[in-house]
Design a protein around this motif. Structure first.
Motif, mmCIF file in Angstrom:
data_model
loop_
_atom_site.group_PDB
_atom_site.id
_atom_site.type_symbol
_atom_site.label_atom_id
_atom_site.label_comp_id
_atom_site.label_asym_id
_atom_site.label_seq_id
_atom_site.Cartn_x
_atom_site.Cartn_y
_atom_site.Cartn_z
ATOM 1 N N PHE A 53 0.836 -1.109 0.084
ATOM 2 C CA PHE A 53 -0.052 -0.032 0.102
ATOM 3 C C PHE A 53 0.784 1.062 0.012
ATOM 4 N N ALA A 54 2.119 1.147 0.548
ATOM 5 C CA ALA A 54 2.602 2.553 0.802
ATOM 6 C C ALA A 54 4.372 2.339 1.252
ATOM 7 N N TYR A 55 5.035 3.368 0.958
ATOM 8 C CA TYR A 55 6.310 3.040 1.274
ATOM 9 C C TYR A 55 6.799 4.740 1.568
ATOM 10 N N GLY A 80 4.983 10.100 7.521
ATOM 11 C CA GLY A 80 4.215 9.337 6.538
ATOM 12 C C GLY A 80 4.789 8.723 5.438
ATOM 13 N N MET A 81 4.174 7.719 4.771
ATOM 14 C CA MET A 81 4.421 7.022 3.767
ATOM 15 C C MET A 81 3.553 7.230 2.373
ATOM 16 N N LEU A 82 4.133 7.406 1.376
ATOM 17 C CA LEU A 82 3.695 7.644 -0.016
ATOM 18 C C LEU A 82 2.588 6.765 -0.251
ATOM 19 N N LEU A 83 1.237 6.857 -0.328
ATOM 20 C CA LEU A 83 0.407 5.896 -0.856
ATOM 21 C C LEU A 83 0.425 5.461 -2.406
ATOM 22 N N LEU A 84 0.320 4.318 -2.444
ATOM 23 C CA LEU A 84 0.611 3.811 -3.853
ATOM 24 C C LEU A 84 -0.659 3.838 -4.604
ATOM 25 N N LEU A 85 -0.767 4.933 -5.377
ATOM 26 C CA LEU A 85 -2.059 5.094 -6.030
ATOM 27 C C LEU A 85 -2.132 4.456 -7.583
ATOM 28 N N PHE A 88 -3.943 10.577 7.009
ATOM 29 C CA PHE A 88 -2.957 11.304 6.042
ATOM 30 C C PHE A 88 -2.332 12.587 6.736
ATOM 31 N N THR A 89 -1.043 12.488 6.408
ATOM 32 C CA THR A 89 -0.265 13.619 6.957
ATOM 33 C C THR A 89 0.102 14.354 5.945
ATOM 34 N N TYR A 92 0.043 12.309 -1.615
ATOM 35 C CA TYR A 92 -0.587 11.755 -0.408
ATOM 36 C C TYR A 92 0.024 10.868 0.252
ATOM 37 N N ARG A 93 0.302 10.901 1.671
ATOM 38 C CA ARG A 93 1.122 10.065 2.501
ATOM 39 C C ARG A 93 0.250 9.782 3.839
#
Length: 502
Positions: A278-280, A293-298, A352-353, A358-359
């Motif tokens: 989902f994110a990293y 926060g981590m980048l949401l993988l869209l 969300f941070t 979007y992180r």
């Protein structure tokens, strides 16, 4: 400059541009993913049952596809397991990721030929973005270790079955194979303690530069290393410079881990799950801010919906798209994926941070909370309270969990009971306990009201003996791998088990 790190920097620059291209156009990216998912699954059994041919918008999707957890999806999964084709996704999955559920027993999460590459690529992208932003690629010239589950797989009706980390082990790029540890033989050892001891022997004399795994199990590996060599991990591996972790918040472990290492090392946080990667963490975090926060993988074959956590159990809660979310709200994350999950409740709560890009941070599990008295305390709040209480102290904590005590043994007011395994005790345990309590009141207004109204007394700390949590996890067959101790429980199943081991 060694050739691997030289080319890694060039490759990282190219990949970073590609990633930030979709990250800077998030709404269009998600709309494209949504349309593609609906198109590809129209002729599946699930698609026909839910009238995918009529779905033209997100509102259509909401009308036709209810929110589901694993139990709701299970009848479709069983059909796939029995060998039927075109049920949740065209054809059949190539893998089932086998995972433990708290209420569903063993869960079998499908992984398709379309979804599998994203499980592999995401971790690689996180490392490349670290290189892109820091210029540090030295770790690719040394050894790397990934503490994970066994790569040995079962098979049923042409679908291979195993733990996610074991499945991913089959996809390590060829150029990293010579750098990668542990050996295949060590990775296949099922008993976690034996496995860690074997890994220690395999790595003692190697040039370890990157170490990856769930913090609690990496901590166990570090402790075994120190037992053998009688020196800090940073001295055993002088070129160790990058720790990659996921699955839990690192902050409760950070001080203990840095003490075991003997110095600070850079870290990268990942958000992988059997249901999808989902994110990293895409940016370096020199201040160790857990809220970065981590980048949401869209752009990874996953369409996301978000339900405000405080409305989740309403009859028709709002299902928001990426364009509708706000900062710092606790959301339940719902996914529809190219592995055939539809309106699926992963169980994680996030906040969300950042909205550009979007992180997110993981705030807990929707089923892991304490609300025995109406307080609805979540994992992020207890972790933050403990972190604040530990600031500017020598206190070191190995592990902890929290449970309500409704029927106090002394017949007094009820309370929250914190089970903590200390590496280094506070000078004054009573004062430390009050500090946590005060911080938790700051984090959660309901808890504040209950405390001030004398509905609850101050929290109580119960000390857990050394390795108590490891012994508990071993007793329930969940020692090592991707297994984690629940931070919070609304009952006393874990608490009572720990009590009997004292």
């Amino acid at each position: 400059m060694p050739i691997k790190s030289f080319f890694a920097k060039i490759y990282a620059n190219r990949v970073a541009k590609k990633i930030y291209r979709w990250a800077n156009d998030p709404v269009k990216t998600q709309e494209k993913v949504f349309a593609q998912l609906i198109l590809q699954a129209k002729q599946t059994a699930f698609g026909k049952d839910h009238h995918f041919e009529q779905i033209k918008s997100h509102q259509d999707f909401i009308k036709n596809v209810p929110i589901r957890d694993y139990e709701d999806l299970k009848p479709y999964v069983e059909r796939v397991k029995n060998g039927e084709l075109d049920i949740l996704w065209p054809n059949k999955p190539v893998y089932f990721a086998k995972t433990s559920g708290t209420t569903s027993g063993t869960k079998y999460i499908p992984i398709t030929k379309e979804s599998m590459p994203y499980h592999v690529e995401a971790a690689k992208e996180a490392l490349l973005l670290y290189i892109y932003h820091t210029g540090n690629a030295k770790f690719v010239d040394g050894k790397m270790i990934f503490l994970q589950g066994s790569p040995e797989l079962d098979e049923k009706n042409g679908i291979k079955i195993g733990r996610l980390s074991g499945i991913v082990a089959h996809f390590i790029p060829g150029y990293l194979q010579k750098n990668r540890l542990p050996s295949w033989e060590a990775n296949c050892i099922e008993d976690w303690e034996t496995k860690v001891d074997t890994i220690v022997q395999e790595t003692l004399k190697e040039d370890m530069r990157l170490i990856s795994g769930i913090p609690s199990w990496v901590q166990m590996y570090f402790e075994r290393l120190i037992e053998v060599k009688k020196e800090k991990v940073g001295n055993i591996f002088p070129n160790f410079s990058l720790f990659v972790f996921g699955g839990v918040n690192y902050e409760p472990y950070r001080q203990k881990m840095e003490n075991l290492i003997g110095r600070k090392v850079d870290s990268i946080e990942l958000f992988p799950a059997s249901e999808g990667f989902f994110a990293y963490q895409d940016m370096p975090n020199p201040t160790n801010n857990p809220n970065q926060g981590m980048l949401l993988l869209l752009n990874s074959g996953i369409f996301y919906e978000f339900i405000p956590a405080d409305q989740f159990y309403e009859k028709n809660p709002p299902r928001l798209t990426i364009s509708e979310v706000e900062l710092h709200i606790n959301y339940v994350m719902i996914v529809s994926t190219n592995a055939g999950l539809w309106g699926y409740n992963v169980g994680d709560t996030i906040a969300f941070t950042s909205l550009k890009p979007y992180r997110v941070i993981v705030t807990g599990r929707i089923k892991h909370f304490i609300s025995a008295f109406g307080e609805h305390v979540i994992a992020k709040e207890v972790e933050q309270a403990l972190q604040e209480a530990c600031k500017n102290t020598d206190v070191k904590i190995n592990e902890f969990t929290v449970a309500p005590q409704v029927n106090a043994p002394d017949t007094g007011l009820p309370y929250h009971e914190w089970f903590i395994e200390f590496e280094q005790l506070p000078e004054n345990l009573a004062e430390f306990s009050l500090n946590i309590d005060e911080e938790l009141q700051k984090q959660n207004s309901y808890y504040f009201d209950l405390r001030k109204g004398n509905i609850l007394r101050p929290l109580v700390i119960s000390q857990v003996e050394k390795n108590g949590f490891q012994d508990y996890m071993k007793s329930i067959g969940k020692l090592g791998g991707q297994n984690k101790v629940a931070r919070l429980s609304n009952d006393r199943k874990i608490a009572d088990n720990l009590k009997t081991k004292k």
